[in-house]
Design a protein around this motif. Structure first.
Motif, PDB file in Angstrom:
ATOM      1  N   ARG A  77      -8.024  43.689  -7.015  1.00 42.80           N
ATOM      2  CA  ARG A  77      -8.255  43.163  -5.665  1.00 42.80           C
ATOM      3  C   ARG A  77      -9.045  41.868  -5.752  1.00 42.80           C
ATOM      4  NH1 ARG A  77     -12.133  44.010  -1.432  1.00 42.80           N
ATOM      5  NH2 ARG A  77     -13.375  45.310  -2.851  1.00 42.80           N
ATOM      6  N   THR A  78      -8.546  40.814  -5.077  1.00 42.36           N
ATOM      7  CA  THR A  78      -9.242  39.531  -5.079  1.00 42.36           C
ATOM      8  C   THR A  78     -10.519  39.640  -4.248  1.00 42.36           C
ATOM      9  OG1 THR A  78      -7.177  38.304  -5.339  1.00 42.36           O
ATOM     10  CG2 THR A  78      -9.090  37.088  -4.496  1.00 42.36           C
ATOM     11  N   ILE A  79     -11.634  39.288  -4.855  1.00 37.01           N
ATOM     12  CA  ILE A  79     -12.937  39.391  -4.186  1.00 37.01           C
ATOM     13  C   ILE A  79     -13.375  38.035  -3.639  1.00 37.01           C
ATOM     14  CG2 ILE A  79     -15.347  40.070  -4.431  1.00 37.01           C
ATOM     15  CD1 ILE A  79     -13.350  42.369  -4.771  1.00 37.01           C
ATOM     16  N   ASP A  80     -13.296  37.005  -4.465  1.00 32.35           N
ATOM     17  CA  ASP A  80     -13.741  35.671  -4.048  1.00 32.35           C
ATOM     18  C   ASP A  80     -12.745  34.629  -4.516  1.00 32.35           C
ATOM     19  OD1 ASP A  80     -16.263  35.838  -2.612  1.00 32.35           O
ATOM     20  OD2 ASP A  80     -17.102  36.628  -4.475  1.00 32.35           O
ATOM     21  N   GLN A  81     -12.621  33.571  -3.723  1.00 28.78           N
ATOM     22  CA  GLN A  81     -11.753  32.442  -4.061  1.00 28.78           C
ATOM     23  C   GLN A  81     -12.444  31.175  -3.598  1.00 28.78           C
ATOM     24  OE1 GLN A  81      -8.350  32.469  -5.407  1.00 28.78           O
ATOM     25  NE2 GLN A  81      -8.798  30.299  -5.641  1.00 28.78           N
ATOM     26  N   ALA A 105     -20.000  28.889 -10.623  1.00 27.15           N
ATOM     27  CA  ALA A 105     -19.217  28.233  -9.568  1.00 27.15           C
ATOM     28  C   ALA A 105     -20.081  27.287  -8.747  1.00 27.15           C
ATOM     29  CB  ALA A 105     -18.575  29.286  -8.666  1.00 27.15           C
ATOM     30  N   LEU A 106     -21.348  27.637  -8.550  1.00 24.41           N
ATOM     31  CA  LEU A 106     -22.267  26.748  -7.832  1.00 24.41           C
ATOM     32  C   LEU A 106     -22.482  25.443  -8.591  1.00 24.41           C
ATOM     33  CD1 LEU A 106     -25.205  28.866  -6.336  1.00 24.41           C
ATOM     34  CD2 LEU A 106     -23.807  27.191  -5.143  1.00 24.41           C
ATOM     35  N   ALA A 107     -22.528  25.546  -9.914  1.00 19.77           N
ATOM     36  CA  ALA A 107     -22.788  24.351 -10.727  1.00 19.77           C
ATOM     37  C   ALA A 107     -21.580  23.424 -10.787  1.00 19.77           C
ATOM     38  CB  ALA A 107     -23.193  24.752 -12.150  1.00 19.77           C
ATOM     39  N   ARG A 108     -20.369  23.964 -10.566  1.00 24.48           N
ATOM     40  CA  ARG A 108     -19.155  23.168 -10.731  1.00 24.48           C
ATOM     41  C   ARG A 108     -18.258  23.269  -9.499  1.00 24.48           C
ATOM     42  NH1 ARG A 108     -17.806  21.473 -15.851  1.00 24.48           N
ATOM     43  NH2 ARG A 108     -16.244  20.333 -14.643  1.00 24.48           N
ATOM     44  N   PRO A 109     -18.652  22.637  -8.402  1.00 21.99           N
ATOM     45  CA  PRO A 109     -17.772  22.647  -7.220  1.00 21.99           C
ATOM     46  C   PRO A 109     -16.477  21.879  -7.436  1.00 21.99           C
ATOM     47  CG  PRO A 109     -19.640  21.157  -6.895  1.00 21.99           C
ATOM     48  CD  PRO A 109     -19.903  21.906  -8.154  1.00 21.99           C
ATOM     49  N   ASP A 110     -16.411  21.090  -8.516  1.00 23.21           N
ATOM     50  CA  ASP A 110     -15.190  20.336  -8.815  1.00 23.21           C
ATOM     51  C   ASP A 110     -14.147  21.188  -9.536  1.00 23.21           C
ATOM     52  OD1 ASP A 110     -16.959  20.494 -11.013  1.00 23.21           O
ATOM     53  OD2 ASP A 110     -15.947  18.833 -12.007  1.00 23.21           O
ATOM     54  N   VAL A 111     -14.433  22.485  -9.716  1.00 23.24           N
ATOM     55  CA  VAL A 111     -13.515  23.421 -10.365  1.00 23.24           C
ATOM     56  C   VAL A 111     -13.249  24.576  -9.403  1.00 23.24           C
ATOM     57  CG1 VAL A 111     -13.178  24.990 -12.322  1.00 23.24           C
ATOM     58  CG2 VAL A 111     -14.396  22.819 -12.648  1.00 23.24           C
ATOM     59  N   SER A 112     -11.992  25.004  -9.302  1.00 27.08           N
ATOM     60  CA  SER A 112     -11.672  26.150  -8.450  1.00 27.08           C
ATOM     61  C   SER A 112     -11.836  27.442  -9.257  1.00 27.08           C
ATOM     62  CB  SER A 112     -10.250  26.049  -7.902  1.00 27.08           C
ATOM     63  OG  SER A 112      -9.300  26.198  -8.938  1.00 27.08           O
ATOM     64  N   PHE A 113     -12.336  28.487  -8.603  1.00 28.59           N
ATOM     65  CA  PHE A 113     -12.562  29.781  -9.247  1.00 28.59           C
ATOM     66  C   PHE A 113     -11.934  30.887  -8.406  1.00 28.59           C
ATOM     67  CE2 PHE A 113     -15.929  27.110 -10.832  1.00 28.59           C
ATOM     68  CZ  PHE A 113     -16.152  27.527 -12.127  1.00 28.59           C
ATOM     69  N   SER A 114     -11.402  31.885  -9.101  1.00 31.89           N
ATOM     70  CA  SER A 114     -10.882  33.076  -8.439  1.00 31.89           C
ATOM     71  C   SER A 114     -11.440  34.290  -9.160  1.00 31.89           C
ATOM     72  CB  SER A 114      -9.349  33.096  -8.480  1.00 31.89           C
ATOM     73  OG  SER A 114      -8.857  34.306  -7.919  1.00 31.89           O
ATOM     74  N   GLN A 167      -9.292  24.786 -13.074  1.00 33.25           N
ATOM     75  CA  GLN A 167      -8.889  26.012 -12.376  1.00 33.25           C
ATOM     76  C   GLN A 167      -9.137  27.195 -13.304  1.00 33.25           C
ATOM     77  OE1 GLN A 167      -4.952  25.842 -10.737  1.00 33.25           O
ATOM     78  NE2 GLN A 167      -4.791  28.061 -10.495  1.00 33.25           N
ATOM     79  N   ILE A 168      -9.926  28.162 -12.828  1.00 38.65           N
ATOM     80  CA  ILE A 168     -10.307  29.315 -13.656  1.00 38.65           C
ATOM     81  C   ILE A 168     -10.102  30.598 -12.857  1.00 38.65           C
ATOM     82  CG2 ILE A 168     -12.177  30.449 -14.909  1.00 38.65           C
ATOM     83  CD1 ILE A 168     -13.406  27.711 -15.413  1.00 38.65           C
ATOM     84  N   THR A 169      -9.497  31.584 -13.496  1.00 39.53           N
ATOM     85  CA  THR A 169      -9.276  32.891 -12.870  1.00 39.53           C
ATOM     86  C   THR A 169      -9.995  33.955 -13.690  1.00 39.53           C
ATOM     87  OG1 THR A 169      -7.114  32.219 -12.021  1.00 39.53           O
ATOM     88  CG2 THR A 169      -7.554  34.582 -12.144  1.00 39.53           C
ATOM     89  N   VAL A 170     -10.779  34.792 -13.017  1.00 40.45           N
ATOM     90  CA  VAL A 170     -11.532  35.869 -13.663  1.00 40.45           C
ATOM     91  C   VAL A 170     -11.018  37.200 -13.127  1.00 40.45           C
ATOM     92  CG1 VAL A 170     -13.808  36.867 -14.108  1.00 40.45           C
ATOM     93  CG2 VAL A 170     -13.561  34.387 -13.822  1.00 40.45           C
ATOM     94  N   ARG A 171     -10.518  38.048 -14.034  1.00 42.68           N
ATOM     95  CA  ARG A 171     -10.027  39.368 -13.641  1.00 42.68           C
ATOM     96  C   ARG A 171     -10.848  40.447 -14.357  1.00 42.68           C
ATOM     97  NH1 ARG A 171      -4.133  38.775 -15.588  1.00 42.68           N
ATOM     98  NH2 ARG A 171      -5.162  37.212 -16.912  1.00 42.68           N
ATOM     99  N   LEU A 172     -11.392  41.361 -13.595  1.00 39.66           N
ATOM    100  CA  LEU A 172     -12.242  42.423 -14.133  1.00 39.66           C
ATOM    101  C   LEU A 172     -11.659  43.789 -13.785  1.00 39.66           C
ATOM    102  CD1 LEU A 172     -15.708  41.024 -12.961  1.00 39.66           C
ATOM    103  CD2 LEU A 172     -14.625  40.666 -15.182  1.00 39.66           C
ATOM    104  N   GLU A 173     -11.891  44.746 -14.687  1.00 39.12           N
ATOM    105  CA  GLU A 173     -11.529  46.130 -14.412  1.00 39.12           C
ATOM    106  C   GLU A 173     -12.697  47.022 -14.820  1.00 39.12           C
ATOM    107  OE1 GLU A 173      -7.794  47.381 -16.045  1.00 39.12           O
ATOM    108  OE2 GLU A 173      -6.750  45.541 -15.449  1.00 39.12           O
ATOM    109  N   GLU A 174     -13.032  47.944 -13.928  1.00 41.51           N
ATOM    110  CA  GLU A 174     -14.126  48.894 -14.160  1.00 41.51           C
ATOM    111  C   GLU A 174     -15.414  48.181 -14.536  1.00 41.51           C
ATOM    112  OE1 GLU A 174     -13.033  52.011 -16.815  1.00 41.51           O
ATOM    113  OE2 GLU A 174     -11.218  52.528 -15.682  1.00 41.51           O
ATOM    114  N   GLY A 175     -15.767  47.180 -13.727  1.00 44.52           N
ATOM    115  CA  GLY A 175     -17.010  46.452 -13.933  1.00 44.52           C
ATOM    116  C   GLY A 175     -17.016  45.566 -15.159  1.00 44.52           C
TER     117      GLY A 175
END
Length: 637
Positions: free
Chosen positions: A199-203, A184-193, A49-57
């Motif tokens: 604002r959540t863009i993809d999950q 994320a395409l390479a690892r469908p066995d892992v969840s990504f956010s 399980q991996i969460t990616v948070r970005l601000e200002e690009g």
């Protein structure tokens, strides 16, 4: 212009901070490079399980949290030290890299150009620990779940010149999001956010590759793709190849992975492109998600700072394996790609007398006469009239053509096409409801011909439109290729010796390529020998290409052998000639066909590989579903 005079300075060791900043110039090109390095570390830690948070690009902040193994308290300083890693410890490890990261310089480089905080907790720790700044920072207690969070803020705050080269916030975010999607395409066995500016863009939840690729590449790809999974020795390729009909104007739907690592490798791109050559228009690009797995010892991933390129120990074998695997998958692109191959049109029910067994390439309506030439089989297609009878095919319990099909011939005003090829009369073929329900004939049955160009047919889904010339061209082209392959299969390539060898100036690379690859060249039908350090002589070429320019052909072959370990030139030139022959031999526009001839063409399409496109990449047929027709006429509204 005179170069500026550099003042003389003694040789001295660079300070660690400056070394890390120089390394950052290679590793941390932009925020997306930071995202890539941190995601690879998270996956190497065993995260699910991996969460990616970005601000200002990503310029202001990049925070990536995982639920992996975590880092021990006493090893946190080493995590930020230069060239410190748990992934390799010897040359043997380096030559057998099985992880995404291994250089041990990413975190140190990032920390030299940004404010970095690493918070981590192992499974047996009572609480998390945190280190700020660099490997010289102190480790202090913190809060956090099992796993690691790397928080990178104010990228390039201490190197403002680098920051000026960054693009707009939206552009930088787009690059970061693309990196997340690739991984994320390479690892469908892992969840990504993925979130941006709160604002959540993809999950993406844990799933299979089929679902993950549909989510990321969209429904258009999901509805027009072919699955493949092939192995040969230590090589395995699996994933999805997009149908040629779903090609794009840009190469932005191409994802290739080697041992889980996204790469842009010219050898692999070339192999896939060649596999699509017969079915794709020249200015279009296929979409695909393909993964190549092989022994790590057979590939060098340490040839580029960002690890985006690789080098194979046996590039020719890899190229051929990928090419043939994708080519075999694309051979499914026919009317029966997603179903079983139908039985041939029953002779007893369809024709009477000497017209039994009708079909393109059969003995009833189209007769194929084969004669041998110097390069393969040449086919002459002659028209044989069918027996008289009613010319009205119909479905059981389904409407057919209301009028006698002779009426359709009148639409052409008795022109040249109608005069030369009058509509012939045959017995009708009746399709049982059971056969229709099983969709034994995916392209259905012919109703009529439109403007001497298109065949109109009805199947269980609605209306089928067929470009008869394009369809017949593909059928003949595949027949010619198969005949040529059968002729040379198991034999040496047929060679034409040149009466006067063609000599030409060659550079040192071309000469060495010719000298080092004599066996490969001879297997391809070429005798190319060095007469001097700067001169090559072409003494023989494949018989099929005897009329080609020998010098240009030799240069092309040598380039391919050097870059890919083999050459596609021979097959490309052969297919070009066979395609021209098929184009001139195929049934022409304005040729009036009987309904039975049209049905024979449909049946042949259903049993021909790659029948969805002609060999120029144009579609041969389209399906118009009944609900689309209902909408046109506002039925049910």
């Amino acid at each position: 212009m005179n170069a500026p005079i550099t003042p003389h300075r003694p040789i001295q060791a660079l300070p660690d901070q400056l070394i890390s900043q120089i390394a950052a110039g290679e590793v941390v090109e932009r925020p997306s490079a930071v995202v890539k390095e941190l995601l690879e570390n998270a996956l190497d830690s065993g995260a699910t399980q991996i969460t990616v948070r970005l601000e200002e690009g990503g310029v202001k902040r990049i925070a990536i949290t995982d639920n992996g193994r975590g880092i021990d308290k006493d090893q946190l300083p080493l995590a930020l030290a230069r060239h410190a890693t748990s992934k390799i410890a010897s040359l043997h490890d380096l030559e057998n890299v099985g992880t995404l990261g291994f250089r041990g310089e990413a975190l140190a480089s990032i920390a030299s150009v940004a404010a970095v905080t690493v918070t981590s907790r192992t499974a047996d720790a009572a609480h998390a620990w945190e280190i700020v700044g660099s490997h010289n920072g102190s480790v202090s207690p913190s809060s956090g779940a099992h796993g690691t969070t790397v928080d990178v803020q104010d990228l390039y705050f201490n190197t403002p010149a680098r920051r000026k080269f960054l693009k707009s916030e939206q552009t930088e975010y787009g690059h970061c999001a693309e990196v997340v999607r690739r991984i994320a395409l390479a690892r469908p066995d892992v969840s990504f956010s993925l979130s941006h500016n709160g604002r959540t863009i993809d999950q993406w939840n844990i799933s299979e590759l089929a679902k993950r690729s549909a989510h990321i590449l969209g429904n258009d790809f999901a509805e027009a793709r072919l699955a493949l999974d092939e192995s040969a020795g230590s090589l395995r390729i699996h994933g999805f190849a997009g149908l040629p009909t779903a090609s794009k104007a840009r190469a932005d739907g191409q994802f290739f992975y080697v041992n889980g690592r996204f790469v842009r490798d010219k050898l692999l791109v070339h192999a896939v492109r060649m596999a699509y050559q017969d079915v794709l228009h020249g200015d279009r690009f296929p979409s695909y998600v393909l993964a190549l797995d092989l022994d790590p010892a057979l590939v060098d991933v340490n040839v580029h700072p960002s690890k985006i390129e690789v080098r194979f120990r046996d590039s020719r074998s890899v190229h051929q394996f990928v090419f043939h695997a994708v080519q075999r998958a694309l051979a499914q692109t026919s009317a029966t790609a997603f179903g079983s191959v139908p039985a041939p049109l029953p002779a007893a029910s369809s024709l009477s007398g000497d017209t039994a067994g009708a079909g393109l390439g059969g003995s009833g309506i189209w007769r194929r006469e084969q004669t041998q030439t110097s390069f393969g089989a040449q086919f002459t297609n002659t028209f044989a009239p069918a027996s008289p009878g009613a010319n009205r095919p119909f479905f059981a319990d389904a409407p057919g053509v209301a009028q006698d099909t002779a009426a359709y011939g009148a639409l052409f005003g008795g022109g040249a096409g109608a005069a030369n090829s009058p509509i012939t009369q045959v017995e009708p073929y009746i399709a049982s409801p059971e056969a229709m329900a099983r969709e034994e004939y995916p392209l259905g049955f012919a109703l009529a011909q439109l403007h001497g160009i298109y065949i109109l047919a009805q199947n269980t889904k609605g209306l089928v439109l067929v470009d008869m010339h394009a369809a017949h061209e593909r059928i003949l082209y595949e027949q010619l290729k198969n005949a040529l392959q059968a002729q040379v299969s198991g034999q040496d390539m047929q060679v034409q010796s040149l009466l006067i060898p063609v000599t030409f100036y060659a550079d040192a690379i071309e000469v060495s390529t010719a000298n080092e690859n004599q066996d490969t060249l001879k297997a391809l039908g070429f005798d190319i020998a060095a007469l001097s350090p700067t001169t090559l002589a072409v003494r023989s070429v494949p018989t099929l290409l005897k009329n080609a320019d020998a010098q240009t052909l030799a240069r092309d072959v040598l380039r391919d052998v050097r870059e890919y370990g083999g050459s596609r030139v021979l097959i490309e030139r052969q297919n070009e000639l066979l395609g021209t022959l098929a184009c001139h031999t195929a049934v022409r526009a304005n040729r009036i066909l009987s309904v039975q001839e049209m049905n024979a063409l449909l049946r042949q399409m259903e049993s021909t590989e790659r029948a969805d496109q002609c060999n120029h990449g144009r579609p041969t047929w389209v399906q118009v579903e009944i609900n689309a027709l209902d909408k046109l006429f506002l039925r049910g509204q």
